[in-house]
Design a protein around this motif. Structure first.
Motif, PDB file in Angstrom:
ATOM      1  N   GLU A   1       1.152  -1.382   0.201  1.00 58.77           N
ATOM      2  CA  GLU A   1       0.034   0.067  -0.510  1.00 58.77           C
ATOM      3  C   GLU A   1       1.421   1.199   0.018  1.00 58.77           C
ATOM      4  O   GLU A   1       1.878   1.482   0.766  1.00 58.77           O
TER       5      GLU A   1
ATOM      6  N   ASN B   1       0.760   5.515  -0.768  1.00 61.02           N
ATOM      7  CA  ASN B   1      -0.424   6.514  -1.002  1.00 61.02           C
ATOM      8  C   ASN B   1      -1.767   6.380  -0.764  1.00 61.02           C
ATOM      9  O   ASN B   1      -2.019   7.129  -1.482  1.00 61.02           O
ATOM     10  N   ASP B   2      -1.823   5.495   0.303  1.00 63.37           N
ATOM     11  CA  ASP B   2      -3.487   5.249   0.304  1.00 63.37           C
ATOM     12  C   ASP B   2      -3.953   4.467  -0.775  1.00 63.37           C
ATOM     13  O   ASP B   2      -4.452   4.086  -1.572  1.00 63.37           O
ATOM     14  N   CYS B   3      -2.853   4.176  -1.658  1.00 60.38           N
ATOM     15  CA  CYS B   3      -3.392   3.107  -3.178  1.00 60.38           C
ATOM     16  C   CYS B   3      -2.571   1.746  -2.948  1.00 60.38           C
ATOM     17  O   CYS B   3      -1.909   1.880  -2.553  1.00 60.38           O
TER      18      CYS B   3
END
Ligand code: 5GP
Length: 195
Positions: free
Chosen positions: A86, A88-90
């Motif tokens: 994961e 940067n939130d992706c």
């Protein structure tokens, strides 16, 4: 052993290797990978999957496989992601099938991935993976490069810079660190590291 079987074993190509290019976002991994692919015909590129949204100009299946979180998580659960992280939130991950197929066929496979995934590849393939960490000439130059892309918001750049600090802290765990201040010398250093 029947003769045919002996011949089959002799003809089998030597299994390929994994070449992992890692380092902070904006350091120039993509540019180096393009040059390596151009210069080394026996090397092919793994196309990653991601849940981040598509940027202008990006093409599904070429830049990335753009998936929903649900689709991505299902692939992880089925064991078909060789590594994922994961960032940067992706989610970002390497689909397993293509890589295994190329390695079996004797091709080297280039992975352009962030550091958690890179270290996971090393853990799974200690003898087959060569890990290269690209170091920016300075953190201010890294920020300038991220801003110069024109596709990242200020918040996104700040977040990538915070992650970059953490990524720099693990660089000693890589096989080789190369400062990317100039493409030609960086390419030469990468070639030497791969040989
Ligand atoms: P970007 O959003 O800029 O395309 O990528 C963000 C970060 O994710 C970059 O450092 C990039 O190298 C990394 N990345 C791309 N694909 C993968 C992957 O399959 N696995 C992992 N762990 N990181 C990836």
């Amino acid at each position: 052993m029947p003769q045919g079987e002996v011949r089959k074993t002799e003809n089998r190509p030597k299994r390929g290797r994994l070449i992992v290019i890692s380092g902070p976002s904006g350091v120039g991994k993509g540019t180096l990978c393009k040059k390596l692919l151009h210069g080394l015909p026996h090397v092919c590129l793994s196309i990653s999957a991601t849940t981040r949204s598509k940027r202008p100009g990006e093409v599904h299946g070429q830049s990335y496989f753009f998936l929903t979180r649900g689709e991505f998580e299902r692939i992880v659960q089925s064991g078909d992601m060789l590594e994922y992280a994961e960032y940067n939130d992706c989610y970002y991950g390497t689909p397993r099938f293509y890589v295994e197929k190329q390695l079996e066929g004797g091709k080297d496979v280039l992975l352009e991935i962030e550091t958690q995934g890179a270290l996971e590849v090393k853990r799974q393939f200690p003898d087959e993976a060569r890990l290269i960490f690209l170091v920016p000439p300075s953190m201010s130059i890294l920020r300038e490069r991220l801003a110069g892309r024109g596709t990242n918001t200020k918040a996104d750049i700040d977040s990538r810079m915070r992650i970059a600090e953490k990524e720099m802290a693990v660089r000693e765990q890589f096989d080789v660190c190369i400062v990317n201040d100039e493409l030609t010398s960086c390419y030469q250093a990468a070639l030497e590291a791969i040989e």
